[in-house]
Design an enzyme around this catalytic site. Sequence first.
Site, mmCIF file in Angstrom:
data_model
loop_
_atom_site.group_PDB
_atom_site.id
_atom_site.type_symbol
_atom_site.label_atom_id
_atom_site.label_comp_id
_atom_site.label_asym_id
_atom_site.label_seq_id
_atom_site.Cartn_x
_atom_site.Cartn_y
_atom_site.Cartn_z
ATOM 1 N N LYS A 45 0.831 -1.198 0.000
ATOM 2 C CA LYS A 45 0.000 0.000 0.000
ATOM 3 C C LYS A 45 0.872 1.257 0.000
ATOM 4 O O LYS A 45 1.994 1.245 0.503
ATOM 5 C CB LYS A 45 -0.903 -0.018 1.236
ATOM 6 C CG LYS A 45 -1.986 1.050 1.277
ATOM 7 C CD LYS A 45 -2.837 0.856 2.522
ATOM 8 C CE LYS A 45 -3.994 1.846 2.553
ATOM 9 N NZ LYS A 45 -3.528 3.249 2.601
ATOM 10 N N GLY A 46 0.357 2.331 -0.539
ATOM 11 C CA GLY A 46 1.079 3.594 -0.508
ATOM 12 C C GLY A 46 1.288 4.084 0.913
ATOM 13 O O GLY A 46 0.390 3.956 1.757
ATOM 14 N N VAL A 48 3.435 2.984 3.265
ATOM 15 C CA VAL A 48 3.771 2.019 4.318
ATOM 16 C C VAL A 48 5.282 1.843 4.492
ATOM 17 O O VAL A 48 5.731 1.093 5.362
ATOM 18 C CB VAL A 48 3.132 0.632 4.037
ATOM 19 C CG1 VAL A 48 1.624 0.740 4.038
ATOM 20 C CG2 VAL A 48 3.639 0.040 2.728
ATOM 21 N N GLY A 49 6.064 2.512 3.658
ATOM 22 C CA GLY A 49 7.520 2.428 3.791
ATOM 23 C C GLY A 49 8.209 1.528 2.787
ATOM 24 O O GLY A 49 9.287 1.000 3.059
ATOM 25 N N THR A 51 9.658 2.354 -0.090
ATOM 26 C CA THR A 51 10.908 2.926 -0.586
ATOM 27 C C THR A 51 12.020 2.816 0.448
ATOM 28 O O THR A 51 13.152 2.440 0.115
ATOM 29 C CB THR A 51 10.704 4.398 -0.992
ATOM 30 O OG1 THR A 51 9.705 4.463 -2.021
ATOM 31 C CG2 THR A 51 11.996 5.010 -1.512
ATOM 32 N N SER A 52 11.724 3.117 1.702
ATOM 33 C CA SER A 52 12.733 2.990 2.759
ATOM 34 C C SER A 52 13.194 1.546 2.901
ATOM 35 O O SER A 52 14.394 1.273 3.063
ATOM 36 C CB SER A 52 12.170 3.485 4.094
ATOM 37 O OG SER A 52 11.866 4.856 4.041
ATOM 38 N N ASP A 75 7.918 3.483 -9.554
ATOM 39 C CA ASP A 75 6.738 4.196 -9.061
ATOM 40 C C ASP A 75 6.668 5.550 -9.768
ATOM 41 O O ASP A 75 7.633 6.318 -9.722
ATOM 42 C CB ASP A 75 6.867 4.404 -7.551
ATOM 43 C CG ASP A 75 5.617 5.020 -6.928
ATOM 44 O OD1 ASP A 75 4.782 5.558 -7.678
ATOM 45 O OD2 ASP A 75 5.495 4.970 -5.696
#
Length: 380
Positions: A45-46, A48-49, A51-52, A75
Amino acid sequence: QSSSSSSSSSSSSELSIEAKLAKMEMDIERQSDDYEPKFTIMGGKGGVGKTSSSASLAVHLAKNYGFKVAIVSTDPAHSLGDSLRYPLDGELRNVPGVDGLYAMEVDTQDALDQLRTAVKDMVQSTKENGGGGGGFDLVGQLKLEEFVETLETPPPGADELVALAQMLKIIKKGTPDDGSPFDHVIVDTAPTGHTLRLLSLPSFLDKFFERLKKVRDKVSGASTLLSMFSSSSSSSSSTYDEPEVIEKVDRLQNLQNSIQKVTDLLSNEDKTQFCIVTIPTVLAVAETERLVASLQEQHIQVKHVIANQVVTSSEESKSAYLSSISEEQQGMMGEIQNLADAKGLNVVKVPYFDAEVRSVFGLKILGDVLFPPVPAATTK
């Protein structure tokens, strides 16, 4: 760019015994004629982390294991550069401070524009060379213009699928400095809904590519006939150029081959795993359940679920707010564990950070929490 051989040997000497063994395994694999890097695709989901988590894995593999790692964002709303605190674009480049780590943000809109242009060129060339009217109306018979119109408002995920196809071509060239093959490729994807639609797109595109094959076959077989019609008609000033039409079709079929490689890669359990990132909230867990079900239906390997922002007992004692959040999370963590038990997944809990994790330094700390040492034989 990467350091000289003396600095790379120095960094290699700093690796743990476990990391050295894992690297030796990868070096042996790389000698194979059909060698390909291992892919880890991060989805969820957008917010939620993802990328990290993606960036921390990439930093972890490059710094702790000495692997050649590429991290790529597909993305459309990129944040990878922000996470690394290093400006990125569509060119693969070395991340300062980490030997062997390369990153890029694929321009998904540009990738889709290239597909649109290629399709329009093919349709126009077919029209101009005898396939656009009369008794040999290929454009009309195969409804090619309908596909052009569809691409003006493409289905969600089309841009990311084409971008992934472009990404594979770039990765295949190896590192930009010396062409060394990559060991691992981490893909930071768009939010879940985008990803789910991406998985259903190959069948949508296959229908169009089937029409392309018909164009090529009919154009090749009707070359002489079309030339006769053209020369016998005194009012016709058009000329038929078979190679031009076929060149345009072949350009699109090359793209089809690239997209097929993406779909093959996604279902290759030896080379690819999908890692789902979530947080312990009702909406995020519900979306995680849908994503796991869809991925397994598509025979895409899922082994890990990363649960971010989990408030620990030491954190909840700091404030009434965190204590309230922790109480709500307990039920959702139970749901995540139940899902994991039912689907054979490993759950990795990431504690709540009171500050945003950014930069290579911060991502390395997060990576050490996310990915503790594992036996070299199971390193992927």
